[in-house]
Motif scaffolding. Sequence first.
Motif, PDB file in Angstrom:
ATOM      1  N   ARG A 161       0.249  11.615  64.118  1.00  0.00           N
ATOM      2  CA  ARG A 161      -0.285  11.431  62.356  1.00  0.00           C
ATOM      3  C   ARG A 161       1.015  11.379  61.578  1.00  0.00           C
ATOM      4  NH1 ARG A 161      -3.764  14.802  66.171  1.00  0.00           N
ATOM      5  NH2 ARG A 161      -2.833  16.369  65.246  1.00  0.00           N
ATOM      6  N   LEU A 198       1.576   8.114  60.186  1.00  0.00           N
ATOM      7  CA  LEU A 198       0.974   7.600  59.624  1.00  0.00           C
ATOM      8  C   LEU A 198       1.010   8.711  58.135  1.00  0.00           C
ATOM      9  CD1 LEU A 198      -1.318   5.462  59.887  1.00  0.00           C
ATOM     10  CD2 LEU A 198      -3.025   7.424  60.192  1.00  0.00           C
ATOM     11  N   HIS A 199       0.650   9.810  58.128  1.00  0.00           N
ATOM     12  CA  HIS A 199       0.758  10.468  56.931  1.00  0.00           C
ATOM     13  C   HIS A 199       1.983   9.588  55.594  1.00  0.00           C
ATOM     14  CE1 HIS A 199       0.338  13.388  53.789  1.00  0.00           C
ATOM     15  NE2 HIS A 199       1.811  13.884  53.910  1.00  0.00           N
ATOM     16  N   GLU A 200       3.662   9.447  56.340  1.00  0.00           N
ATOM     17  CA  GLU A 200       4.356   9.040  55.654  1.00  0.00           C
ATOM     18  C   GLU A 200       4.149   7.389  55.106  1.00  0.00           C
ATOM     19  OE1 GLU A 200       7.579   9.941  58.227  1.00  0.00           O
ATOM     20  OE2 GLU A 200       7.356  12.340  57.686  1.00  0.00           O
ATOM     21  N   LEU A 201       3.088   6.885  56.015  1.00  0.00           N
ATOM     22  CA  LEU A 201       3.196   5.562  55.737  1.00  0.00           C
ATOM     23  C   LEU A 201       2.298   5.390  54.759  1.00  0.00           C
ATOM     24  CD1 LEU A 201       3.998   2.783  56.668  1.00  0.00           C
ATOM     25  CD2 LEU A 201       1.750   2.365  58.398  1.00  0.00           C
ATOM     26  N   GLN A 202       1.475   6.087  54.567  1.00  0.00           N
ATOM     27  CA  GLN A 202       0.037   5.996  53.556  1.00  0.00           C
ATOM     28  C   GLN A 202       0.993   6.572  52.471  1.00  0.00           C
ATOM     29  OE1 GLN A 202      -2.914   9.497  55.068  1.00  0.00           O
ATOM     30  NE2 GLN A 202      -3.737   7.810  55.937  1.00  0.00           N
ATOM     31  N   VAL A 203       1.665   7.646  52.558  1.00  0.00           N
ATOM     32  CA  VAL A 203       2.296   8.210  51.033  1.00  0.00           C
ATOM     33  C   VAL A 203       3.174   6.703  50.933  1.00  0.00           C
ATOM     34  CG1 VAL A 203       4.255   9.456  50.721  1.00  0.00           C
ATOM     35  CG2 VAL A 203       2.777  11.209  50.731  1.00  0.00           C
ATOM     36  N   TYR A 204       4.262   6.719  51.983  1.00  0.00           N
ATOM     37  CA  TYR A 204       4.998   5.635  51.214  1.00  0.00           C
ATOM     38  C   TYR A 204       4.373   4.402  50.329  1.00  0.00           C
ATOM     39  CZ  TYR A 204       8.408   1.474  51.902  1.00  0.00           C
ATOM     40  OH  TYR A 204       9.150  -0.049  50.992  1.00  0.00           O
ATOM     41  N   GLN A 205       3.335   4.374  50.998  1.00  0.00           N
ATOM     42  CA  GLN A 205       2.644   2.657  50.472  1.00  0.00           C
ATOM     43  C   GLN A 205       1.871   3.320  49.460  1.00  0.00           C
ATOM     44  OE1 GLN A 205      -1.619   1.725  52.610  1.00  0.00           O
ATOM     45  NE2 GLN A 205      -1.979   0.413  51.491  1.00  0.00           N
ATOM     46  N   VAL A 206       1.492   4.911  48.811  1.00  0.00           N
ATOM     47  CA  VAL A 206       1.418   4.958  47.847  1.00  0.00           C
ATOM     48  C   VAL A 206       2.064   4.782  46.572  1.00  0.00           C
ATOM     49  CG1 VAL A 206       0.266   7.136  45.983  1.00  0.00           C
ATOM     50  CG2 VAL A 206      -1.047   6.967  48.546  1.00  0.00           C
ATOM     51  N   GLU A 207       3.590   5.047  47.064  1.00  0.00           N
ATOM     52  CA  GLU A 207       4.809   5.545  46.238  1.00  0.00           C
ATOM     53  C   GLU A 207       4.893   4.025  46.137  1.00  0.00           C
ATOM     54  OE1 GLU A 207       7.917   7.285  48.495  1.00  0.00           O
ATOM     55  OE2 GLU A 207       6.929   9.398  48.050  1.00  0.00           O
ATOM     56  N   GLU A 252       3.006   1.152  45.565  1.00  0.00           N
ATOM     57  CA  GLU A 252       1.883   1.097  44.698  1.00  0.00           C
ATOM     58  C   GLU A 252       2.377   1.444  43.333  1.00  0.00           C
ATOM     59  OE1 GLU A 252      -2.162   2.038  46.481  1.00  0.00           O
ATOM     60  OE2 GLU A 252      -1.749   0.699  47.903  1.00  0.00           O
TER      61      GLU A 252
END
Length: 746
Positions: free
Chosen positions: A18, A21-30, A32
Motif C-alpha cells: 500500500r 502504491l501510495h508513493e507511486l500515485q504521488v509520483y504519478q501526480v507529481e 503529471e
Amino acid sequence: MMASERGKDDCRTEDETRRLLHELQVYQVELEMQNAELRHVRGELEATLDKFTDLYDFAPIGYFTLDRSGTIRAVNLGGASLLGIERTHLLGRRFLEFVPKEARSRFSEFFATVFALRRKASLETALHPQGHDPLYARIDAALCGSGIECRFAVSDVSEQKRTAEALAKSEEQYRAIVSNINEYVYSVSYENNVIVSAYHSPKCIDITGYSPEEYARDPFLWLSMVHEDDRDLVTHFLDVIHAGKNPEPIRHRIRHKNGSERWILNSCTVQRRENEGTVTISRLDGFILDITELKLAEESIFFLAHHDPLTGLPNRSTLYLRIGQVMTVARRAGKGIALLFLDIDGFKQVNDSLGHDVGDRVLQSVARRLKECTRYCDIVSRLGGDEFVIMLWDCGAAEAAVVANKIIASGFTIAELSYALNASIGISLFPQDGTDYLTLLKHADVAMYHAKKSGGKRHQFFTRKLTEHARERFIMETDLRHAVERSEFVLYYQPKVDLITGKSRSMEALIRWQHPAKGFTLPGNFIGIAEETGLLTPISKWTIRTVCRQLRQWRQQGIGLLSVAINLSATFFQQADFEETIESALYETGVPPECLELELTEATLMSDPEKVLGSMAAMKALGVQLSIDDFGMGYSCLNYLKKLPIDKLKIDQSFIHNIACDTDNMAVVRAIMSIGRSMQLKVIAEGVENASQLAWLQAEGSEEAQGFYFSRPLSVDRLTPLLKQEANYLHNPRGRLRIREPQIPR
C-alpha cells in the motif's frame, strides 16, 4: 507460531504494497504536474521563439549568418529584402556576390580580419542588390559562439551617406566661399566670461597678417591691433555688445602685422543663452572687410569734389565755402579782404597750337607760382579754364597791388615755351566793393576784363565806372543774339577800282547792324563781342549766303561777272563745317566760285597754320579767290607766304596814310608791291582818301585800290545803278555827280 509469524509477514507485505502504491500515485501526480509544467514552459518557449523569429525576420536590419567561406547559411527577411532575393534562394550563395567588384578586395580583407582577430568589426561598403540600384550599407560583424560562423548585421545607410555627402559638400562649398570672399569671417565664444577663439577664416592673414592659429593662442590679439586713435570707438562697440544689444557696424583702423595701417568695416551678431533667468553672451559671429582702398577712394572723391584735379587747388565750391567763412571772421575783426581774379593772357593760343597737354602744364605752373606769391593764410583756387581766384586775408589796395605786380613781373614759364606767359588781374576789395562773395567775384571779373581789353599783363582795381561798361557790354551781347535771330544785319559794298580804267568789277562786303534803338551800327562796335561770344560764326554764315544770293540777283539783272570779297575771322575759318558752308552757298545760288573772294588776315593765317593751309587748298581747288587782308601788319614770314595758294595782297591802310610824304611808308608799300609782282599776285591798296595818295600809287604802277576817295560803302540800292552804268570812279571821285550817301562814321 509459524503461522503467526507468517501472518505478520503478510501484514507487513500488504502495508509495504500500500505504501509503494501510495508513493507511486504521488509520483504519478507529481509527474503529471511536471508534464503539465513542461507543456506550459514549452508553450511559452514556442511563443517566445515565435516572437524572436518575428523580431528576427521583420527587423529593419538584415541579419546574415556566414561560414568561413562567406556562404550565407541563414538570413532574415530584412536581409533578403535588402539584397532583393527570396530567402530560400539566398541561402547557399556567397555574400561577396553582392559586393561591387571595386569594393571586393576591401570586403575580403575585412571578412578575413573578423575570423583572424576574433573580435567585432564594422565596415561601410557599397552593395549591389539583384534587380535594384546600388546602395550603401554598414556591416557590423561578430563571430558566433562556436567560432566557425560569423553573423552580419547589415544596415542600409544610403540616405545617411547622401546626407553626409551633401553636408560635406555644403561645408566644403561654405569653406570655399568663406575662404575666397573678401571678408574675414570670425567666431569667438564666451566660456565662463572668457573669450575663446572658435573660428577665423583664412582671409584673416591677408587683412591682419595674423593666422588663425595665432588668434587661437591669443584671443585678445584682435584688440591689440586696433589703432590707438580708434580705441575709444571700439570700446564703445564692445560696451554696446555687453549691454545686450546688437551693435551697428563700425569703421576703424588696425595695425597690420607688417606695420601698415588698414581701414576695416567690423560687423558682428551677438548670440545669447539664458540660464536660470540670466541671459549671457554665448558667441560673437561676424565679419571684417578691408575697406582701405574704399577709404582712399572716398578721400580721393572728396578731394576731387572740393579741389581741381589738375592743379590740386580748391575749386569753385570750396572757394565759396571758405571765403564765406573768412568774410564772417573779417566782419567781426574789422579786417579787409582783397579778391584777385586772374586770367592767363594768350592761353587759348597755347592750347590750340601746342596742344592741351602743354596747356595743362601751363596751368600747373601758374598754380605753383600763385602759391609762391601768397601766404599760408591766403586762398588760391582755380575756377575753371584759365581763370584763377586769389583771396588775400587782412589786405588793402596797396598790399593787393604788390601781390598782383609780383605775379605779373614773374610770369609763367614751361620748357615748351620760349617766352613767359602773363596774366590780366582784376581786383575787388572787401567791404568797399562788396559785402558778399558773389558781388566781390563779379566786380573782380569786371576789372579783369578791363585789364585784358587794355592789352593784358596788368592789374585793374574795380570801379563803379567799370560796372557801367560791363552792363553796356552785356546789353550789347544780348542785343546781338536777338539781331541774329531777327535778321537785323545788312550788307554794304565798297567798290575796288581799277587804277587804269577807273571801272569796278569787284568790291568788298561790309556788314552793318540796324539796331532797333541805336540805329545804324558799324562792325567795329560789335564784331569783337560777337567773336568772344561765339556769335561771329552764325553771322559769318549769314554773310556768305547773303553775298552769294546778291551775286545771283545782279547776274539776273544783266550785270556782268562781279567778284565780292568777304573778310573771314580765324574762328570761322577753323570751324569744322567751314568748307561745307562755302560749297553749299555756291551750289544753292549757282554763283561761279571765282566770283567769291575770301579775305584772311595774317593773324588768321598764323592761328593754326596747318589747318588754315588745308582749308585754303580746298577753297583754291573749288575755284574761290583768296587774298591776305591788312598785309604788313602781322608777322608771317615770306617762306610761309610762298606756300599759300593766294591771289591777292591788300596793303593795310595805315601804310597808305601820308604816303605822299612819309618815306618809311613809301618804302614799305614799294616792298609789298615788289613782293606781289614777283609772286604774280595782284596788290590792292586800301584806305585811299585823297588825290595825292592816288597819284603816288598810280606813279608806282599800282593796279587796284579802294577807299573813300572813290566811294564810301554803298547799299545794294545805291550800288546797283552804278554797276549797270559801269561808272568811272576816277572821273567822278567820291560820287559827286550822284546823290550823296548818308554820312556814317568809319
